[in-house]
Design an enzyme around this catalytic site. Structure first.
Site, PDB file in Angstrom:
ATOM      1  N   CYS A  75     127.211 -47.194 -56.731  1.00  0.00           N
ATOM      2  CA  CYS A  75     127.469 -48.605 -56.436  1.00  0.00           C
ATOM      3  C   CYS A  75     127.924 -49.292 -57.729  1.00  0.00           C
ATOM      4  O   CYS A  75     127.332 -49.105 -58.787  1.00  0.00           O
ATOM      5  CB  CYS A  75     126.189 -49.245 -55.912  1.00  0.00           C
ATOM      6  SG  CYS A  75     126.419 -50.830 -55.134  1.00  0.00           S
ATOM      7  N   HIS A  76     128.978 -50.080 -57.638  1.00  0.00           N
ATOM      8  CA  HIS A  76     129.513 -50.757 -58.824  1.00  0.00           C
ATOM      9  C   HIS A  76     128.617 -51.898 -59.276  1.00  0.00           C
ATOM     10  O   HIS A  76     128.041 -52.606 -58.443  1.00  0.00           O
ATOM     11  CB  HIS A  76     130.906 -51.324 -58.521  1.00  0.00           C
ATOM     12  CG  HIS A  76     131.941 -50.275 -58.289  1.00  0.00           C
ATOM     13  ND1 HIS A  76     132.153 -49.727 -57.053  1.00  0.00           N
ATOM     14  CD2 HIS A  76     132.810 -49.670 -59.138  1.00  0.00           C
ATOM     15  CE1 HIS A  76     133.123 -48.825 -57.143  1.00  0.00           C
ATOM     16  NE2 HIS A  76     133.530 -48.768 -58.390  1.00  0.00           N
ATOM     17  N   MET A 112     126.433 -54.271 -50.086  1.00  0.00           N
ATOM     18  CA  MET A 112     125.219 -53.566 -50.505  1.00  0.00           C
ATOM     19  C   MET A 112     124.247 -54.508 -51.204  1.00  0.00           C
ATOM     20  O   MET A 112     123.031 -54.382 -51.058  1.00  0.00           O
ATOM     21  CB  MET A 112     125.562 -52.380 -51.410  1.00  0.00           C
ATOM     22  CG  MET A 112     126.323 -51.263 -50.707  1.00  0.00           C
ATOM     23  SD  MET A 112     125.570 -50.721 -49.150  1.00  0.00           S
ATOM     24  CE  MET A 112     123.977 -50.164 -49.695  1.00  0.00           C
ATOM     25  N   GLU A 113     124.787 -55.469 -51.939  1.00  0.00           N
ATOM     26  CA  GLU A 113     123.926 -56.438 -52.618  1.00  0.00           C
ATOM     27  C   GLU A 113     123.182 -57.298 -51.600  1.00  0.00           C
ATOM     28  O   GLU A 113     121.974 -57.549 -51.742  1.00  0.00           O
ATOM     29  CB  GLU A 113     124.761 -57.308 -53.571  1.00  0.00           C
ATOM     30  CG  GLU A 113     125.205 -56.597 -54.831  1.00  0.00           C
ATOM     31  CD  GLU A 113     126.306 -55.540 -54.649  1.00  0.00           C
ATOM     32  OE1 GLU A 113     126.549 -54.769 -55.580  1.00  0.00           O
ATOM     33  OE2 GLU A 113     126.930 -55.485 -53.554  1.00  0.00           O
ATOM     34  N   ASP A 127     104.297 -56.340 -49.213  1.00  0.00           N
ATOM     35  CA  ASP A 127     103.414 -56.082 -50.349  1.00  0.00           C
ATOM     36  C   ASP A 127     102.375 -57.184 -50.526  1.00  0.00           C
ATOM     37  O   ASP A 127     101.205 -56.907 -50.768  1.00  0.00           O
ATOM     38  CB  ASP A 127     104.241 -55.923 -51.627  1.00  0.00           C
ATOM     39  CG  ASP A 127     103.366 -55.643 -52.836  1.00  0.00           C
ATOM     40  OD1 ASP A 127     102.561 -54.687 -52.784  1.00  0.00           O
ATOM     41  OD2 ASP A 127     103.466 -56.396 -53.825  1.00  0.00           O
TER      42      ASP A 127
END
Length: 156
Positions: A75-76, A112-113, A127
């Site tokens: 991934c860039h 993707m981000e 969490d």
């Protein structure tokens, strides 16, 4: 079908985007977490011992967008111009919907981000609330829309 992340010998490679034009690129992703009514009320009432869950999850999501290239192979690394994480609470279903919108001026997209931002935000909710109930379910993480780039616009 040709896969751009492999060379002729089948080796994994980073896609070369050096010849692509710089354009405005945006992406919006979403996902949700189903929680018990006890967890939902604790989040909505800001009564979780670890702190304000949605504020912390918002920060985690934004941080996730900035770290995507460190998590996803090939991934860039992108210079993001905006990253925004928001939530919608659905008390009837005891669900929290997360949205992540990302923007850049660059040679490759920010899908993707946006997906990583949503994932990090929802994992943070899990969490912070797992001491109350571990039966939370993260689901339906997907790209809602994207704009810019060679492939054009996309709406789910």
């Amino acid at each position: 079908m040709e896969f751009s992340h492999f060379d002729q010998e089948g080796n994994a490679v980073m896609v070369d985007v050096s010849e692509k034009e710089i354009t405005c690129r945006t992406a919006l992703a979403s996902g949700k977490i189903r929680v018990s009514s006890e967890v939902f009320e604790a989040i909505a009432g800001k009564k979780v011992k670890k702190g304000d869950v949605l504020t912390v999850a918002q920060i985690a999501g934004i941080m996730g967008t900035k770290k995507t290239s460190e998590l996803i192979p090939m991934c860039h690394l992108l210079n993001l111009t905006n990253s925004k994480v928001t939530f919608e609470l659905d008390p009837g279903r005891s669900e929290i919907l997360a949205y992540c919108q990302v923007r850049t001026e660059g040679k490759t997209g920010v899908e993707m981000e946006a997906l990583t931002g949503v994932s990090a935000a929802l994992l943070t909710v899990y969490d912070m609330c797992k001491a109350i109930d571990k039966r939370m379910v993260i689901e339906d993480i997907h790209l809602c829309e994207k704009q810019g780039g060679k492939s054009g616009d996309f709406i789910f």
